[in-house]
Design a protein around this motif. Structure first.
Motif, short mmCIF file in Angstrom:
data_model
loop_
_atom_site.label_atom_id
_atom_site.label_comp_id
_atom_site.label_asym_id
_atom_site.label_seq_id
_atom_site.Cartn_x
_atom_site.Cartn_y
_atom_site.Cartn_z
N VAL A 51 -51.93 -27.57 11.43
CA VAL A 51 -50.98 -26.46 11.47
C VAL A 51 -50.21 -26.56 12.78
O VAL A 51 -50.82 -26.70 13.85
CB VAL A 51 -51.72 -25.11 11.38
N VAL A 52 -48.90 -26.49 12.70
CA VAL A 52 -48.08 -26.55 13.91
C VAL A 52 -48.35 -25.32 14.77
O VAL A 52 -48.30 -24.19 14.30
CB VAL A 52 -46.57 -26.63 13.56
N ASN A 91 -59.81 -31.40 17.98
CA ASN A 91 -59.24 -30.53 16.95
C ASN A 91 -57.73 -30.37 17.01
O ASN A 91 -57.19 -29.43 16.44
CB ASN A 91 -59.92 -29.16 16.98
N SER A 92 -57.04 -31.28 17.68
CA SER A 92 -55.58 -31.19 17.70
C SER A 92 -54.96 -32.57 17.88
O SER A 92 -55.63 -33.52 18.29
CB SER A 92 -55.10 -30.24 18.81
N ILE A 93 -53.67 -32.64 17.53
CA ILE A 93 -52.90 -33.86 17.72
C ILE A 93 -51.53 -33.48 18.27
O ILE A 93 -51.08 -32.34 18.09
CB ILE A 93 -52.72 -34.68 16.41
N VAL A 94 -50.87 -34.42 18.93
CA VAL A 94 -49.51 -34.23 19.39
C VAL A 94 -48.69 -35.42 18.88
O VAL A 94 -49.02 -36.58 19.14
CB VAL A 94 -49.39 -34.14 20.93
N TYR A 148 -56.04 -28.66 13.99
CA TYR A 148 -56.73 -28.93 12.73
C TYR A 148 -57.50 -27.67 12.36
O TYR A 148 -58.36 -27.21 13.11
CB TYR A 148 -57.67 -30.13 12.90
N VAL A 149 -57.18 -27.09 11.21
CA VAL A 149 -57.68 -25.77 10.83
C VAL A 149 -58.42 -25.84 9.50
O VAL A 149 -57.93 -26.43 8.53
CB VAL A 149 -56.50 -24.77 10.73
N THR A 187 -61.06 -26.38 13.61
CA THR A 187 -62.26 -27.14 13.30
C THR A 187 -62.09 -28.55 13.84
O THR A 187 -60.97 -28.98 14.14
CB THR A 187 -62.54 -27.15 11.77
N GLU A 188 -63.20 -29.26 13.98
CA GLU A 188 -63.14 -30.62 14.52
C GLU A 188 -62.68 -31.61 13.46
O GLU A 188 -62.97 -31.45 12.27
CB GLU A 188 -64.51 -31.03 15.07
N HIS A 189 -61.98 -32.65 13.91
CA HIS A 189 -61.59 -33.73 13.01
C HIS A 189 -62.84 -34.45 12.50
O HIS A 189 -63.74 -34.74 13.29
CB HIS A 189 -60.73 -34.77 13.76
#
Length: 174
Positions: free
Chosen positions: A66-67, A96-99, A122-123, A131-133
């Motif tokens: 999710v952005v 739990n995130s990416i850029v 990441y949701v 949540t974790e990847h």
């Protein structure tokens, strides 16, 4: 997911045509449409270059990105009828995130038109919380990350300068 880390394309690019319906009254790509061009191109890149279907991944893991944040710079207009090049790459990730970084150039790649950093969390679809990847996704994310790009939220302007300086250095002087 089988990953050929040696031959994976980390910074795919696509040529696009700036369409009439996407432009403002001045014949420039509307500011809001930049996001569409960048995000749609990244979705195509993940599907074509990494064989990742985001809908199938969300069903499999019951989670999706999710952005949460955009940082953008509009440097030169993308004009009606112009061919542009959009390049996307993953420049940062954690548990739990990416850029994702998106760059838009003129067709000759002599001018940077726009730079976008999009942060996605990441949701879990069940809880609506971060949540974790999963390990399988982390392996893919690690393989496609462009480690040469130093990502820090406060480093957006520095990155912008790096790209524009690289263009200046690449263009032969007359």
């Amino acid at each position: 997911m089988k990953i050929d880390a040696e031959n994976i394309v980390k910074s795919p690019e696509t040529k696009l045509f700036v369409r009439f319906q996407d432009c403002d009254a001045l014949g420039h790509l509307n500011n809001v449409r930049y996001f569409d061009y960048f995000l749609n191109t990244r979705e195509e890149h993940t599907r074509y270059y990494y064989a990742l279907n985001l809908l199938e991944l969300s069903k499999k893991y019951q989670a999706n990105w999710v952005v949460t944040h955009h940082q953008t710079a509009y440097l030169r207009p993308a004009d009606l009828g112009e061919n542009i090049i959009i390049q996307t790459q993953l420049v940062h990730f954690d548990e739990n995130s990416i850029v994702i970084e998106g760059t838009m150039f003129n067709e000759a790649r002599t001018h940077l038109k726009s730079l976008l950093w999009t942060t996605m969390r990441y949701v879990s679809m069940a809880t609506g919380r971060s949540t974790e990847h999963p390990a399988e996704l982390l392996e893919m994310i690690n393989a496609i990350q462009v480690k040469e790009v130093e990502h820090r939220p406060e480093g957006f302007q520095k990155r912008l300068s790096e790209i524009t300086q690289g263009i200046k250095n690449a263009v032969p002087t007359k």
